[in-house]
Scaffold this active site. Structure first.
Site, PDB file in Angstrom:
ATOM      1  N   ARG A   8       5.058   6.937  15.402  1.00 37.60           N
ATOM      2  CA  ARG A   8       5.072   7.257  13.669  1.00 37.60           C
ATOM      3  C   ARG A   8       4.888   8.549  13.612  1.00 37.60           C
ATOM      4  NH1 ARG A   8       0.324   6.988  10.224  1.00 37.60           N
ATOM      5  NH2 ARG A   8       0.653   5.647   8.169  1.00 37.60           N
ATOM      6  N   HIS A  19       0.531  -1.349  -0.343  1.00 38.30           N
ATOM      7  CA  HIS A  19      -0.258   0.264   0.032  1.00 38.30           C
ATOM      8  C   HIS A  19       1.210   1.240   0.237  1.00 38.30           C
ATOM      9  CE1 HIS A  19       0.896  -0.533   4.518  1.00 38.30           C
ATOM     10  NE2 HIS A  19       0.360   0.452   4.605  1.00 38.30           N
ATOM     11  N   ASP A  73       0.543   5.284   2.132  1.00 33.40           N
ATOM     12  CA  ASP A  73      -0.644   5.767   3.224  1.00 33.40           C
ATOM     13  C   ASP A  73      -1.627   6.824   2.631  1.00 33.40           C
ATOM     14  OD1 ASP A  73       0.774   4.145   4.456  1.00 33.40           O
ATOM     15  OD2 ASP A  73       2.521   5.481   5.099  1.00 33.40           O
ATOM     16  N   HIS A  89       5.014   0.310  -0.285  1.00 32.66           N
ATOM     17  CA  HIS A  89       5.084  -0.656   1.258  1.00 32.66           C
ATOM     18  C   HIS A  89       4.651  -1.629   1.214  1.00 32.66           C
ATOM     19  CE1 HIS A  89       3.052   2.888   3.017  1.00 32.66           C
ATOM     20  NE2 HIS A  89       3.717   2.043   4.683  1.00 32.66           N
TER      21      HIS A  89
HETATM   22  C1  OGA Z   1       3.088   2.394   8.392  1.00 29.68           C
HETATM   23  C2  OGA Z   1       3.517   0.677   7.790  1.00 29.68           C
HETATM   24  C3  OGA Z   1       5.007  -0.287   8.457  1.00 29.68           C
HETATM   25  C4  OGA Z   1       5.627  -0.876   9.240  1.00 29.68           C
HETATM   26  O1  OGA Z   1       2.824   3.252   9.528  1.00 29.68           O
HETATM   27  O2  OGA Z   1       1.972   3.039   7.257  1.00 29.68           O
HETATM   28  O3  OGA Z   1       3.024   0.504   7.022  1.00 29.68           O
HETATM   29  O4  OGA Z   1       6.644  -1.717   9.624  1.00 29.68           O
HETATM   30  N1  OGA Z   1       3.915   1.003   8.865  1.00 29.68           N
HETATM   31  O5  OGA Z   1       5.564  -0.791  11.146  1.00 29.68           O
HETATM   32 MN    MN Z   2       1.886   2.671   6.086  1.00 31.76          MN
END
Ligand code: OGA
Ligand code: MN
Length: 278
Positions: A274, A108, A110, A258
């Site tokens: 994040r 995906h 984000d 990702h």
């Molecule tokens: C995100 C995601 C991936 C991870 O935070 O958008 O896809 O490695 N995280 O936690």
């Molecule tokens: Mn993500």
């Protein structure tokens, strides 16, 4: 130079070694170097970052304006830092079926249902499982440039319709409150977009959010996305990140897909901070 940017092998990823936000964060030349490397390499991995929440936010701010998380829940909060979301494998879909949230577990980009999706997502490793939990990234610019001309002609004019939770998504998103659902935006984005910083074209699509391309039915749209995923996930376009303590990583949602592998022992914790930049 006080820090080093070392490209990883292949077309994607660079490590940033010896970066100190206190020492280098106010240096405009350093910021430009980082932003250029980010645009070129799509993913930057800052190693051994001895930083705290404030330093993490400052580092993210070097790449763009800090923007809010589209979905916040009490359990995602980090005291004193409203723009940070705590990601934990212990979180459940408390408004839905209460099952563990499979955050990020399929390819995906984000928040593409927003009219202006955040260009950067930044993660800071807080607690890692002993093994597993890698995150993979594709270079959607290199993948576009490697398409046959006939396929480029096919994809160049298409426009994707992105919603919060496509009914064809390979996994469910966190359930929204009725208010969130009412206000949830959707957006149309060209499948092939010039990058905001470089102007170079990249494939922009999202298997969890696109229901269809304009002028195509859902089955044909999903079949096209399957074909594109198979192309983009070839090893030659992918960087697979094995997390180490102290890592801070930023990726470019405008030119990457990702996916994290939730393949680790669920008895162990995987926790990240994040934040997003516009
Ligand atoms: C995100 C995601 C991936 C991870 O935070 O958008 O896809 O490695 N995280 O936690
Ligand atoms: Mn993500």
């Amino acid at each position: 130079m006080s820090f080093e940017i070392r490209p990883l092998p292949g077309v994607i990823g660079a490590e940033v070694l010896g970066f100190d936000i206190g020492r280098d964060g106010a240096d405009e030349a350093a910021r430009l170097r980082l932003r250029e490397a980010w645009t070129d390499r799509v993913v930057l991995v800052f190693r051994e970052m001895a930083t705290d929440e404030a330093g993490f936010m400052r580092l993210a701010g070097l790449f763009g304006e800090n923007v809010p998380q589209p979905v916040q829940r009490p359990e995602y909060r980090v005291e004193g830092f409203p723009l940070i979301r705590l990601l934990s494998n212990r979180h459940r879909d408390t408004l839905g079926d209460n099952k563990p949230l499979n955050v990020g577990g399929t390819w995906h980009t984000d928040h593409s249902h927003l009219p202006d999706p955040p260009r950067g997502t930044v993660l800071r490793a807080i607690r890692l499982p002993e093994a597993g939990g890698d995150t993979s990234f594709t270079n959607q610019r290199a993948a576009y440039e490697a398409l046959d001309e006939a396929v480029r002609r096919e994809v160049d004019p298409l426009v994707g319709h992105h919603v919060y939770n496509s009914r064809y998504a390979p996994r469910r998103m966190a359930t929204m409150t009725p208010d969130e659902e009412r206000e949830a935006p959707s957006a149309r984005h060209p499948l092939v977009r010039p990058h905001p910083a470089s102007g170079r074209k990249a494939l922009y699509f999202n298997p969890i959010r696109i229901e269809r391309f304009d002028g195509m039915d859902a089955a044909a749209s999903q079949a096209l996305m399957d074909r594109l995923v198979a192309h983009c996930e070839q090893d030659r376009f992918v960087y697979r990140h094995r997390w180490r303590p102290g890592d801070v990583l930023i990726w470019d949602n405008a030119q990457a897909l990702h996916m994290v592998r939730h393949d680790y022992d669920p008895a162990q914790e995987r926790i990240m901070h994040r934040t997003l930049v516009g």
